[in-house]
Scaffold this motif. Sequence first.
Motif, short mmCIF file in Angstrom:
data_model
loop_
_atom_site.label_atom_id
_atom_site.label_comp_id
_atom_site.label_asym_id
_atom_site.label_seq_id
_atom_site.Cartn_x
_atom_site.Cartn_y
_atom_site.Cartn_z
N GLU A 294 0.29 -1.07 0.02
CA GLU A 294 0.21 -0.13 -0.21
C GLU A 294 0.41 1.55 -0.53
O GLU A 294 0.44 2.16 -0.42
CB GLU A 294 -1.00 -0.08 1.11
CG GLU A 294 -1.95 1.58 1.57
CD GLU A 294 -2.46 1.49 2.57
OE1 GLU A 294 -2.11 1.46 3.57
OE2 GLU A 294 -4.25 1.79 2.53
N ALA A 351 -6.09 -5.42 -7.47
CA ALA A 351 -6.65 -4.75 -6.71
C ALA A 351 -7.02 -3.47 -5.37
O ALA A 351 -7.10 -2.51 -5.50
CB ALA A 351 -7.69 -5.86 -5.82
N LEU A 352 -5.92 -3.70 -4.85
CA LEU A 352 -5.29 -2.18 -4.39
C LEU A 352 -4.69 -1.29 -4.63
O LEU A 352 -5.10 0.05 -5.15
CB LEU A 352 -3.99 -3.12 -3.75
CG LEU A 352 -3.15 -2.01 -2.06
CD1 LEU A 352 -4.82 -1.73 -1.25
CD2 LEU A 352 -3.08 -2.87 -1.18
N LYS A 354 -6.75 -0.38 -7.76
CA LYS A 354 -7.77 0.36 -7.83
C LYS A 354 -8.53 0.72 -6.62
O LYS A 354 -8.68 2.40 -6.41
CB LYS A 354 -8.40 -1.20 -8.36
CG LYS A 354 -9.88 -0.43 -8.28
CD LYS A 354 -10.42 0.52 -9.34
CE LYS A 354 -12.13 0.62 -9.49
NZ LYS A 354 -12.48 0.97 -10.69
N CYS A 355 -7.74 0.49 -5.63
CA CYS A 355 -8.31 1.29 -4.11
C CYS A 355 -7.47 2.21 -4.06
O CYS A 355 -8.09 3.73 -3.73
CB CYS A 355 -8.22 0.45 -2.81
SG CYS A 355 -8.89 -1.15 -2.90
N VAL A 360 -9.02 4.94 -1.63
CA VAL A 360 -9.38 3.69 -0.57
C VAL A 360 -7.86 3.44 0.39
O VAL A 360 -7.19 2.79 -0.92
CB VAL A 360 -9.71 2.58 -1.38
CG1 VAL A 360 -10.53 2.13 -0.25
CG2 VAL A 360 -11.77 3.37 -1.89
N SER A 361 -8.28 3.05 1.66
CA SER A 361 -7.08 2.65 2.33
C SER A 361 -7.40 1.78 2.33
O SER A 361 -8.65 1.11 2.69
CB SER A 361 -6.81 3.94 3.17
OG SER A 361 -7.38 3.98 4.46
N ASP A 364 -9.63 1.90 5.39
CA ASP A 364 -11.12 1.30 4.69
C ASP A 364 -11.57 0.68 4.47
O ASP A 364 -12.91 0.58 5.26
CB ASP A 364 -11.03 2.66 3.63
CG ASP A 364 -10.70 3.37 3.93
OD1 ASP A 364 -10.50 5.05 2.41
OD2 ASP A 364 -10.54 4.69 4.87
N ILE A 365 -10.96 -0.16 4.15
CA ILE A 365 -11.26 -1.40 3.68
C ILE A 365 -11.63 -2.17 5.30
O ILE A 365 -12.64 -2.99 5.47
CB ILE A 365 -10.63 -2.58 3.06
CG1 ILE A 365 -10.08 -1.44 1.55
CG2 ILE A 365 -10.67 -4.11 2.60
CD1 ILE A 365 -9.02 -2.36 0.62
N ASN A 368 -14.68 -1.43 6.83
CA ASN A 368 -15.51 -2.10 6.12
C ASN A 368 -16.28 -3.69 6.37
O ASN A 368 -17.52 -4.04 6.54
CB ASN A 368 -16.07 -2.00 4.19
CG ASN A 368 -16.59 -0.32 3.98
OD1 ASN A 368 -17.12 -0.33 3.76
ND2 ASN A 368 -15.39 0.32 4.12
N ARG A 431 -17.60 9.32 -1.38
CA ARG A 431 -17.21 8.81 -2.53
C ARG A 431 -17.45 9.95 -3.58
O ARG A 431 -16.74 10.38 -4.67
CB ARG A 431 -17.80 7.37 -3.06
CG ARG A 431 -17.47 6.80 -2.22
CD ARG A 431 -17.61 5.29 -2.81
NE ARG A 431 -17.33 3.95 -1.85
CZ ARG A 431 -17.91 2.96 -2.16
NH1 ARG A 431 -18.30 2.78 -3.51
NH2 ARG A 431 -17.28 2.01 -1.21
#
Length: 836
Positions: A294, A351-352, A354-355, A360-361, A364-365, A368, A431
């Motif tokens: 990240e 995928a990361l 994309k985040c 999106v960190s 954040d994931i 959720n 968002r």
Amino acid sequence: MFIPSLDLADATQASLYSSLSFFGSVILQNGNVDQIKSLINQTGSTLYWAHANSSEEAVQLWDVGVLKVIFTLDTYLQIQTELADIAQDRIAIISTYDEKLKSIDVSTFIIQDAQDFSVLSEFAKQTKSCLLGHGGEKSVAVQVSNVTIESIAELQTQNLDVIVPASRLTVNVDDKSDKLNIAEAFLATAKTDRPDGLYTTMVVDEFNKALGLVYSSKQSVAESIRLGQGVYQSRGRGLWHKGLTSGATQTLKHIDYDCDGDALRFVVEQHGAGFCHLNTRTCFGHDSGITALEKTLKERKNNAPAGSYTARLFNDPKLLRAKIMEEAEELCDATDKDEVAWEAADLIYFALTKCVSAGVSLADIEKNLNKKARKVTRRPGNAKPKWEEPAVAQDTGRIEMMKYSLDDISVQKRASLLLRPIIDSTEIIGRVTPIMQKVRKGGDKAIMDFTRQFDRVDLQSHTIQAPFDPAMMELDPETKKAIDQAYDNIYKFHEAQLDKEPLVVETMPGVVCSRFTRPIERVGLYVPGGTAVLPSTALMLGIPAKVAGCHEIVMASPPRSDGSVVPEVLYVAHKVGASHVVKAGGAQAVAAMAYGTETIPKVDKIFGPGNQYVTAAKMVAQNDTSSLVAIDMPAGPSEVLVIADKTSNPVYVAADLLSQAEHGADSQVVLLAVDLTPEHLQEIETQVHDQAIALPRCDIIRKSIPHSFTLSMKTLEEAMKFSNDYAPEHLILHIENAASVLPSVDNAGSVFVGQYSPESFGDYASGTNHTLPTYGYSRMYSGVNTNGFVKHITSQECTAQGMDLLGDTVMRLAEIEGLGAHRNAVAVRINDLRRK
């Protein structure tokens, strides 16, 4: 340990919301589900406890993120069987001490009016000796009067936690009142064997990864809680504000101590180079794994080497999407352990990416994931139809609604049937807002970039200006005829709504008041589209704008894959006199109309339905005073309520229910069965299933119908009362003498009267508007109509006679309100009149 108790009805306690969110257990008092959900979204904590009076309310609380629900003993005993599948650590009981508690297997007991502490201490000792099924300790907490730091510590020696009202707590170390400092209350039960009295403290990140070992004091913990930052006690330099000079600050997320109470844990979000003075993220060397990935991706996003693959991914959404799909497929096809691990790592990388691209960190994931873990209701989890294997047989189970009888349900259950699913717009607005801001600053370029990103269409031009090219709106004769007839009916009905003459009233001799209409000059119309063809929405929005005489009509609709606008929509835009058609959808289209760009005019009011992002964008625009834009109404999932009596045709009733159920999985349909025989009701249910399985959108109906319901009752009066309480978007009356019931309709978006008035007529061509208030908003909103496109201006004209007759009244009222200039404006005129 101490357990804070926060009263959400006490506004003075709001200043403690963020400070108390750092702790593992906070009891919430006097808050409804929506308030508690808002608090969870505001603070990010999912460790709250809250009270519930029923299993239904408890499920709502668990689903919004509450850790533990508190029941009274009597309530728990009544609904115990309904809670059989709920984990012990999600339930607490509040009661005066009762021997019955010993036989109940939950995680926490809260004892009110604690008296005999020797008995309670023994009860707590026995309770703690029995661990929870999934691990962890059971606990007993007490409510006591005049709680002190000393009493918290003393009761802990008796295995008792202490509940402390937030009204008794403060973060101010200099507070001279009888309030308890939160840090002191927290540390009252912590232990240290160090001569200097410091507490060993492990600092970890949001993923519980150790950053380093430090020491804390009462003063440093108090400062951490007060500031919401990492503050520690240096053995050599005193109070240590982490990152104050280096910039590597820490945002405090959570604070607790271990099972023995002799080591603190600070959970923080680390900023800057890292925790260590060697500029590494941890004192144990460089980061590794997913957190290191990240960090690398964030650095690449801001300063990627020219030509690097990661830079290419950030700049090419189509490539990134293709790689995610490719790696997901390869992971699904992998079989042995090493291959699965290899392909999973690839998928996580893309995928990361994309985040990070979307801001999106990992935190954040994880936030959720924590929210999802708190939920106790679960979706079926079926894959979308396009991902299902063709060889897998489709669901062939019976499609049916839930069934209730008004005579058999409680008042609470009736109230729950009136509720819609809770929609949390906080995350969506989070968002949408950056998109709106980028369009506001970047104008046309931002629109083009977002269209490329979200619609995957690379446009040469995103705006079509009138006059429109006839070749772009060529239609077959049958389609053109259908649109033209619908246009005529809708125009005729909406034209009749227009106030053509001013309203003039002489309120008293010499005083004439009037009201007249003027069109809203510039309006924006959002027409959902893309792969869909929705000329009906263009008609419903464009015609009243044209009738009202709006000077400029701007229409926005997502482009098709080839970059063109749906010809049916463009044809309607031409008929209503639109000046621009914007080839954009979602929040960026709303922002373009709200703020204006180099080629798109700014509008004064935005109309039209859309998905949750469009709805959120409209709300953001309306609340932004710099945009000076209004919107038509809030929106939610589509819904219909059908009232059917013994004269109803089961085939027609079922067809009307299904016409709304096919809109989306979140659509809700309700049938109120008035004095129907079991056979009649069974025939409706059979028709629902038989018609549904023959429809092309059956997969959607299989999801929406099971959470819809039938409610049987004896009288039409009961049905109308429930309908008005529900306030449906669409109300369909399959009853005898249906028109006679209209005077009883208080709340509904639109009413469909009798067996030959299907909701489809209103959606397309009868003349009424299909853009209607959903989610119960028909209690206070009207559907789109001509009056929504005009504003009413009032005027007044007074003669000398009117001034003489009314002047004394106005002067007296101005005197009462202490507004001397208002009185004087009348007095100078009265003096002139009465001197003559």
